[in-house]
Enzyme design. Structure first.
Site, PDB file in Angstrom:
ATOM      1  N   GLY A  77       7.726  -4.277  13.494  1.00  0.00           N
ATOM      2  CA  GLY A  77       7.406  -5.560  14.095  1.00  0.00           C
ATOM      3  C   GLY A  77       8.413  -6.603  13.653  1.00  0.00           C
ATOM      4  O   GLY A  77       9.019  -6.474  12.578  1.00  0.00           O
ATOM      5  N   GLN A 123      12.020 -14.878  12.099  1.00  0.00           N
ATOM      6  CA  GLN A 123      12.760 -14.037  11.155  1.00  0.00           C
ATOM      7  C   GLN A 123      14.239 -13.921  11.511  1.00  0.00           C
ATOM      8  O   GLN A 123      15.041 -13.511  10.675  1.00  0.00           O
ATOM      9  CB  GLN A 123      12.138 -12.626  11.095  1.00  0.00           C
ATOM     10  CG  GLN A 123      10.791 -12.602  10.406  1.00  0.00           C
ATOM     11  CD  GLN A 123      10.227 -11.198  10.394  1.00  0.00           C
ATOM     12  OE1 GLN A 123       9.655 -10.745  11.374  1.00  0.00           O
ATOM     13  NE2 GLN A 123      10.403 -10.484   9.293  1.00  0.00           N
ATOM     14  N   CYS A 136       7.572  -6.281   4.348  1.00  0.00           N
ATOM     15  CA  CYS A 136       8.106  -7.161   5.380  1.00  0.00           C
ATOM     16  C   CYS A 136       9.624  -7.137   5.309  1.00  0.00           C
ATOM     17  O   CYS A 136      10.188  -7.139   4.214  1.00  0.00           O
ATOM     18  CB  CYS A 136       7.587  -8.581   5.152  1.00  0.00           C
ATOM     19  SG  CYS A 136       8.268  -9.792   6.296  1.00  0.00           S
ATOM     20  N   LEU A 137      10.260  -7.131   6.476  1.00  0.00           N
ATOM     21  CA  LEU A 137      11.726  -7.110   6.503  1.00  0.00           C
ATOM     22  C   LEU A 137      12.319  -8.353   5.846  1.00  0.00           C
ATOM     23  O   LEU A 137      13.457  -8.336   5.404  1.00  0.00           O
ATOM     24  CB  LEU A 137      12.220  -7.014   7.947  1.00  0.00           C
ATOM     25  CG  LEU A 137      11.837  -5.730   8.691  1.00  0.00           C
ATOM     26  CD1 LEU A 137      12.204  -5.839  10.160  1.00  0.00           C
ATOM     27  CD2 LEU A 137      12.510  -4.523   8.048  1.00  0.00           C
ATOM     28  N   HIS A 168       0.171  -9.999  11.015  1.00  0.00           N
ATOM     29  CA  HIS A 168       1.342 -10.274  10.168  1.00  0.00           C
ATOM     30  C   HIS A 168       2.414 -11.043  10.963  1.00  0.00           C
ATOM     31  O   HIS A 168       2.971 -12.031  10.468  1.00  0.00           O
ATOM     32  CB  HIS A 168       1.879  -8.927   9.652  1.00  0.00           C
ATOM     33  CG  HIS A 168       3.109  -8.981   8.821  1.00  0.00           C
ATOM     34  ND1 HIS A 168       3.129  -8.629   7.486  1.00  0.00           N
ATOM     35  CD2 HIS A 168       4.391  -9.329   9.125  1.00  0.00           C
ATOM     36  CE1 HIS A 168       4.364  -8.764   7.016  1.00  0.00           C
ATOM     37  NE2 HIS A 168       5.155  -9.182   7.993  1.00  0.00           N
ATOM     38  N   GLU A 169       2.668 -10.597  12.203  1.00  0.00           N
ATOM     39  CA  GLU A 169       3.716 -11.250  13.000  1.00  0.00           C
ATOM     40  C   GLU A 169       3.285 -12.641  13.458  1.00  0.00           C
ATOM     41  O   GLU A 169       4.101 -13.570  13.476  1.00  0.00           O
ATOM     42  CB  GLU A 169       4.092 -10.403  14.228  1.00  0.00           C
ATOM     43  CG  GLU A 169       4.599  -9.000  13.941  1.00  0.00           C
ATOM     44  CD  GLU A 169       5.673  -8.903  12.879  1.00  0.00           C
ATOM     45  OE1 GLU A 169       6.389  -9.892  12.626  1.00  0.00           O
ATOM     46  OE2 GLU A 169       5.785  -7.833  12.264  1.00  0.00           O
ATOM     47  N   HIS A 180       3.896 -14.996  10.804  1.00  0.00           N
ATOM     48  CA  HIS A 180       5.304 -15.423  10.754  1.00  0.00           C
ATOM     49  C   HIS A 180       5.515 -16.640  11.650  1.00  0.00           C
ATOM     50  O   HIS A 180       6.188 -17.598  11.272  1.00  0.00           O
ATOM     51  CB  HIS A 180       6.229 -14.305  11.238  1.00  0.00           C
ATOM     52  CG  HIS A 180       6.647 -13.325  10.179  1.00  0.00           C
ATOM     53  ND1 HIS A 180       7.308 -13.701   9.030  1.00  0.00           N
ATOM     54  CD2 HIS A 180       6.533 -11.983  10.112  1.00  0.00           C
ATOM     55  CE1 HIS A 180       7.570 -12.610   8.299  1.00  0.00           C
ATOM     56  NE2 HIS A 180       7.101 -11.561   8.922  1.00  0.00           N
TER      57      HIS A 180
END
Ligand code: NI
Length: 180
Positions: A46, A51, A93-94, A135-136, A139
């Protein structure tokens, strides 16, 4: 298509709140495709627009690890319409280098959004997809999963990360199973 740079904590841009998309134009479509390419390259399941430093309410997901690119979600202006139950999930997370933690989320969610053709989409999700959607969307609201853990754990990570940035220590190669 292009692979974009994924911002890493503590980049302050990760705390910015993304704005709703008003017109789905060529720039937005390009961004969606670049986000997908960036997510697969990472690799991750995702990615949210913040990000990659774009402050539009756009997320992309593909949590089907066995059939990549078969169940892709490109969601514009996603919102959680309904949530139910509780689940603890070990998240990575990235944008959060070398750290995972258990986060409490709703076990099931219903998310509404529009796709790139402005068609309304409704998703009923549980498990990893439900976690990844929450989660997204976090963000997009400028929130990371480390904002949802205890202050003690977050402070430990913040110190470790500062040291990492100071000394240039490369993160270990071992990665969590899925990065969202
Ligand atoms: Ni993330």
């Amino acid at each position: 298509m292009a692979i974009l740079e994924v911002l890493k904590y503590p980049d302050p841009r990760l705390s910015r709140i993304a704005r709703p998309v008003e017109h789905i134009n060529g720039d937005i479509l390009r961004l969606v495709n670049d986000m997908l390419e960036t997510m697969y390259a990472a690799p991750g399941v995702g990615l949210a627009a913040n990000q990659v430093g774009a402050f539009h309410r756009i997320i992309v997901l593909d949590v089907d690890l066995e059939n990549p690119q078969k169940n892709v979600y490109k969601l514009i202006n996603p919102t959680i319409a309904r949530s139910e139950g509780e689940i603890l999930w070990e998240e990575g997370c990235l944008s959060v280098v070398d750290f995972t933690a258990e986060v409490r989320r709703a076990a099931q969610v219903e998310v509404v959004a529009v796709d790139e053709h402005e068609k309304e989409i409704k998703i009923e999700a549980a498990g990893l997809l439900a976690v990844a959607l929450q989660h997204e969307i976090d963000h997009l609201d400028g929130r990371l999963f480390i904002d949802r853990i205890s202050r003690l754990k977050r402070d430990l990570y913040t110190r470790k990360r500062k040291k990492m940035l100071r000394t240039g220590t490369p993160p270990p190669t071992e990665k969590p199973r899925v990065m969202i």
